[in-house]
Design a protein around this motif. Sequence first.
Motif, PDB file in Angstrom:
ATOM      1  N   PHE A  43       0.838  -1.207   0.000  1.00 39.97           N
ATOM      2  CA  PHE A  43       0.000   0.000   0.000  1.00 39.97           C
ATOM      3  C   PHE A  43       0.877   1.263   0.000  1.00 39.97           C
ATOM      4  CE2 PHE A  43      -2.135   3.340   2.503  1.00 39.97           C
ATOM      5  CZ  PHE A  43      -3.275   3.529   1.740  1.00 39.97           C
ATOM      6  N   VAL A  97      -4.373   1.071  12.561  1.00 42.01           N
ATOM      7  CA  VAL A  97      -4.128  -0.253  13.149  1.00 42.01           C
ATOM      8  C   VAL A  97      -2.812  -0.810  12.626  1.00 42.01           C
ATOM      9  CG1 VAL A  97      -5.006  -2.596  13.447  1.00 42.01           C
ATOM     10  CG2 VAL A  97      -6.601  -0.677  13.336  1.00 42.01           C
ATOM     11  N   PRO A 132       0.840  -3.209  13.922  1.00 40.81           N
ATOM     12  CA  PRO A 132       1.418  -4.032  14.988  1.00 40.81           C
ATOM     13  C   PRO A 132       2.548  -3.285  15.683  1.00 40.81           C
ATOM     14  CG  PRO A 132       2.209  -4.763  12.848  1.00 40.81           C
ATOM     15  CD  PRO A 132       1.221  -3.667  12.584  1.00 40.81           C
ATOM     16  N   ALA A 152      -8.666   1.560   7.757  1.00 40.10           N
ATOM     17  CA  ALA A 152      -9.627   0.609   7.168  1.00 40.10           C
ATOM     18  C   ALA A 152     -10.617   0.151   8.234  1.00 40.10           C
ATOM     19  CB  ALA A 152      -8.894  -0.593   6.591  1.00 40.10           C
ATOM     20  N   VAL A 172     -13.739  -0.434  10.252  1.00 39.34           N
ATOM     21  CA  VAL A 172     -15.059  -0.428   9.640  1.00 39.34           C
ATOM     22  C   VAL A 172     -16.160  -0.222  10.664  1.00 39.34           C
ATOM     23  CG1 VAL A 172     -14.568  -1.800   7.638  1.00 39.34           C
ATOM     24  CG2 VAL A 172     -14.997  -2.929   9.822  1.00 39.34           C
ATOM     25  N   PRO A 220     -10.492   1.966   1.479  1.00 40.53           N
ATOM     26  CA  PRO A 220      -9.572   2.387   0.421  1.00 40.53           C
ATOM     27  C   PRO A 220      -9.591   3.910   0.235  1.00 40.53           C
ATOM     28  CG  PRO A 220     -10.997   0.595  -0.331  1.00 40.53           C
ATOM     29  CD  PRO A 220     -11.518   1.045   0.984  1.00 40.53           C
ATOM     30  N   VAL A 221      -8.412   4.455  -0.064  1.00 44.73           N
ATOM     31  CA  VAL A 221      -8.265   5.902  -0.138  1.00 44.73           C
ATOM     32  C   VAL A 221      -8.719   6.423  -1.502  1.00 44.73           C
ATOM     33  CG1 VAL A 221      -6.583   7.768  -0.040  1.00 44.73           C
ATOM     34  CG2 VAL A 221      -6.328   5.798   1.445  1.00 44.73           C
ATOM     35  N   ALA A 256     -15.479  -8.097  11.741  1.00 45.23           N
ATOM     36  CA  ALA A 256     -14.920  -6.749  11.586  1.00 45.23           C
ATOM     37  C   ALA A 256     -13.450  -6.830  11.187  1.00 45.23           C
ATOM     38  CB  ALA A 256     -15.076  -5.976  12.876  1.00 45.23           C
ATOM     39  N   ALA A 315     -13.082  -7.926   7.583  1.00 44.50           N
ATOM     40  CA  ALA A 315     -13.417  -6.820   6.688  1.00 44.50           C
ATOM     41  C   ALA A 315     -12.227  -5.870   6.590  1.00 44.50           C
ATOM     42  CB  ALA A 315     -14.648  -6.092   7.203  1.00 44.50           C
ATOM     43  N   HIS A 316     -11.602  -5.605   7.724  1.00 54.87           N
ATOM     44  CA  HIS A 316     -10.429  -4.727   7.745  1.00 54.87           C
ATOM     45  C   HIS A 316      -9.316  -5.313   6.885  1.00 54.87           C
ATOM     46  CE1 HIS A 316      -6.598  -3.235   9.459  1.00 54.87           C
ATOM     47  NE2 HIS A 316      -7.259  -2.100   9.575  1.00 54.87           N
ATOM     48  N   LYS A 327     -10.102  -4.839   3.310  1.00 52.51           N
ATOM     49  CA  LYS A 327     -10.023  -3.440   2.860  1.00 52.51           C
ATOM     50  C   LYS A 327      -8.594  -3.042   2.500  1.00 52.51           C
ATOM     51  CE  LYS A 327     -13.964  -0.881   4.307  1.00 52.51           C
ATOM     52  NZ  LYS A 327     -14.364   0.432   4.791  1.00 52.51           N
ATOM     53  N   ASN A 328      -7.626  -3.623   3.160  1.00 55.99           N
ATOM     54  CA  ASN A 328      -6.238  -3.270   2.838  1.00 55.99           C
ATOM     55  C   ASN A 328      -5.864  -3.619   1.405  1.00 55.99           C
ATOM     56  OD1 ASN A 328      -5.087  -1.792   4.963  1.00 55.99           O
ATOM     57  ND2 ASN A 328      -5.056  -3.627   6.242  1.00 55.99           N
ATOM     58  N   LEU A 372      -7.925  -3.983  -0.975  1.00 49.29           N
ATOM     59  CA  LEU A 372      -8.781  -3.145  -1.824  1.00 49.29           C
ATOM     60  C   LEU A 372      -8.176  -1.747  -1.964  1.00 49.29           C
ATOM     61  CD1 LEU A 372     -12.436  -3.994  -0.686  1.00 49.29           C
ATOM     62  CD2 LEU A 372     -11.276  -4.664  -2.789  1.00 49.29           C
ATOM     63  N   ALA A 373      -7.626  -1.240  -0.871  1.00 49.71           N
ATOM     64  CA  ALA A 373      -7.002   0.088  -0.892  1.00 49.71           C
ATOM     65  C   ALA A 373      -5.844   0.081  -1.878  1.00 49.71           C
ATOM     66  CB  ALA A 373      -6.517   0.449   0.514  1.00 49.71           C
ATOM     67  N   LEU A 374      -5.087  -1.002  -1.846  1.00 46.28           N
ATOM     68  CA  LEU A 374      -3.937  -1.116  -2.748  1.00 46.28           C
ATOM     69  C   LEU A 374      -4.399  -1.167  -4.209  1.00 46.28           C
ATOM     70  CD1 LEU A 374      -0.892  -3.294  -1.962  1.00 46.28           C
ATOM     71  CD2 LEU A 374      -1.785  -3.262  -4.266  1.00 46.28           C
ATOM     72  N   ARG A 377      -4.780 -12.052  -2.246  1.00 47.42           N
ATOM     73  CA  ARG A 377      -4.814 -11.973  -0.783  1.00 47.42           C
ATOM     74  C   ARG A 377      -6.252 -11.796  -0.279  1.00 47.42           C
ATOM     75  NH1 ARG A 377      -1.976  -7.235   2.586  1.00 47.42           N
ATOM     76  NH2 ARG A 377      -3.015  -7.631   4.555  1.00 47.42           N
ATOM     77  N   ARG A 405      -5.540 -12.157  12.017  1.00 46.72           N
ATOM     78  CA  ARG A 405      -4.431 -11.221  11.988  1.00 46.72           C
ATOM     79  C   ARG A 405      -4.820  -9.874  12.601  1.00 46.72           C
ATOM     80  NH1 ARG A 405      -2.502  -7.348   8.450  1.00 46.72           N
ATOM     81  NH2 ARG A 405      -0.243  -7.291   8.178  1.00 46.72           N
ATOM     82  N   HIS A 406      -6.031  -9.434  12.254  1.00 46.38           N
ATOM     83  CA  HIS A 406      -6.489  -8.130  12.736  1.00 46.38           C
ATOM     84  C   HIS A 406      -6.570  -8.104  14.271  1.00 46.38           C
ATOM     85  CE1 HIS A 406      -8.603  -4.340  12.640  1.00 46.38           C
ATOM     86  NE2 HIS A 406      -9.546  -4.843  13.418  1.00 46.38           N
ATOM     87  N   THR A 459      -3.090  -7.975  15.676  1.00 47.35           N
ATOM     88  CA  THR A 459      -2.467  -6.667  15.476  1.00 47.35           C
ATOM     89  C   THR A 459      -3.044  -5.655  16.464  1.00 47.35           C
ATOM     90  OG1 THR A 459      -2.279  -7.180  13.137  1.00 47.35           O
ATOM     91  CG2 THR A 459      -1.953  -4.904  13.748  1.00 47.35           C
ATOM     92  N   ARG A 460      -4.360  -5.667  16.567  1.00 48.68           N
ATOM     93  CA  ARG A 460      -5.007  -4.705  17.453  1.00 48.68           C
ATOM     94  C   ARG A 460      -4.606  -4.888  18.907  1.00 48.68           C
ATOM     95  NH1 ARG A 460     -11.184  -4.676  17.018  1.00 48.68           N
ATOM     96  NH2 ARG A 460     -10.958  -3.674  19.015  1.00 48.68           N
ATOM     97  N   ASN A 505      -1.884  -6.019  19.752  1.00 43.95           N
ATOM     98  CA  ASN A 505      -0.437  -5.845  19.784  1.00 43.95           C
ATOM     99  C   ASN A 505       0.278  -7.123  20.217  1.00 43.95           C
ATOM    100  OD1 ASN A 505       1.651  -4.227  19.205  1.00 43.95           O
ATOM    101  ND2 ASN A 505       1.637  -3.097  21.144  1.00 43.95           N
ATOM    102  N   ALA A 535       2.174  -9.599  10.688  1.00 41.38           N
ATOM    103  CA  ALA A 535       2.955  -8.367  10.687  1.00 41.38           C
ATOM    104  C   ALA A 535       3.620  -8.186  12.035  1.00 41.38           C
ATOM    105  CB  ALA A 535       2.049  -7.196  10.401  1.00 41.38           C
TER     106      ALA A 535
END
Lengths: 129, 421
Positions: free
Chosen positions: A14, A56, A58, A85, A87, A109-110, B164, B167-168, B171-172, B174-176, B208, B244-245, B248-249, B251, B421
């Motif tokens: 990204f 978000v 790590p 992202a 939601v 997405p931006v 949730a 979905a996050h 979205k990553n 998708l953003a790319l 992905r 993963r989310h 990550t959240r 930590n 990550a």
Amino acid sequence: MSKKVLLVDDEAGFTELLKMNLEKSGDYEVQIENDPTQALGTARRFQPDAVLLDVVMPGMDGGDVQAQFQGDPILGNIPIIMLTALVDSAELSEGAVAQSGSSIMLPKPVDLPLLLGVLSNALEAAEEV
Amino acid sequence: MEPVSIVESVLDNLPVAIFAKDATDDFTFILWNKKQEEVTTIRRAKALGKNDYKLFSRESADYFRSVDKAVIKRGKLMKVPDEILETQDGEEVHLRTVKIPVFDAATQRQLVVGISEDITEQVRSREKLESLNKTLTEANRELQETQMQLIQAEKLESIGRLAAGVAHEVKNPLALLLLGVDYLSQGIDPDDQNVDKILGQMRDAVERADRIVRGLVDFSSQRALMREQTNLKRLLDDVLLLIRHELTRSNTAVELSVPADLPDVYLDLSKFEQVLINLIINATHAMGKTESPKLEIVVLCEDLQGVVKNQGARKKEVFRSGDRVVHLELRDNGHGIDSKDSGRVFDPFFTTKATGQGTGLGLSVSRKIVALHGGELTLKNRENVKGAVAKITLPTKVEAIPGKQGSKKVKDVDTNASKLA
């Protein structure tokens, strides 16, 4: 003269594409930092005019990174645009932005034209201060 | 009292029914002992001199006659394992009968001698047992169905918790993709070195997103237990991608240690993902106040030694010496298990979480799923270190799995599951 933008996001793909897009406009010089714990150090070396920051991540979330920047005497006033992202609206209200009082938050997405507009406005506003 | 011969006396006191028919005189009865009176409820005086058609229903008499004729024709003993006789009172009597052809040389008569044992009680008991067994089988089937429904209900709860985050994660990529489209739509310069790279990244992003969505769909599927030959490392990679989310959240640092030569195990992928997601989410909750939350996932293979069946620890009842097993340990550095709760953690509906954060079914369902795989799940505090360790022990042999044999089909699992990550 092009403005310096620091991208802090753990998503390497990204950040790479965002950098390409920003640099293609010819207005920006972009530096990437994929490790949020290194963001402050990278910023001190790079001296960005603005920071685009993921929420978000790590190791350290966007809110913590933002707080570090705001506590820094030199970086404290540069505009920070948060990208997320997330939601769930509950998360948004509990998230770092609401806590830190930052006013700019863009969803992923931006929308690139929107981002470019917001970034340009934020840089202009920062210059006026 | 009339004088009786020794033979008559013996015959009347035998515990089996005995009769004889004269085939040369239309199969009329010439012998009818006391037990025969008892089982048929027909007195000897009434029976002697008459044939089956005069004493029993036409249907029964036809059957008896056909057997009698066959006995004479073959000239040897015949066994009728279960002969049903309707008595005068309308009761059904079950008889195990042996019929023997006897030629009386003195009188030149062809006889058929029958010896019948009353097996009515045995038949009734057997029928009762069969009916009981059927009821039990049905109850067991219903119980299994209910268990599967419970497992599915608990899984739906997990999906709700994961939605949730998933979905996050979607979205990553998708953003790319959108950034790629933005870049390319500004016009493509033939000398632009970025284009190939961007296209490659867009392709990776689609794959992905697809992998994440497919993972969730596979996980949600409701079906009966279906085991497949599974590589535990791949399964763990898939699970870590789905959550993963959450990791990550919170930590949470994850350390994964899986030996390269780990033997395959036989698992229902979807149900086992449910177990691992439950255990990992529990661990992240337990580490909520830990400064540097860390989850160690350690997989080991062991050839069990010195295990005596039915002695000591529970493990020893499940596995035996010589069994090759795989241990999967999830070690967290959270608050551990309170000693007052240690006996109850696997109880259904037991939870230490706040209302709305968990139904308390996760661990009991997880233990059930592991047991369905012929394995066992334990949860205890770590030794010398703060935190808890959930340990799953699984057989590597498909024979060790209770119930039917596992399928040897190898599922095409994506080997490129993304790293944490």
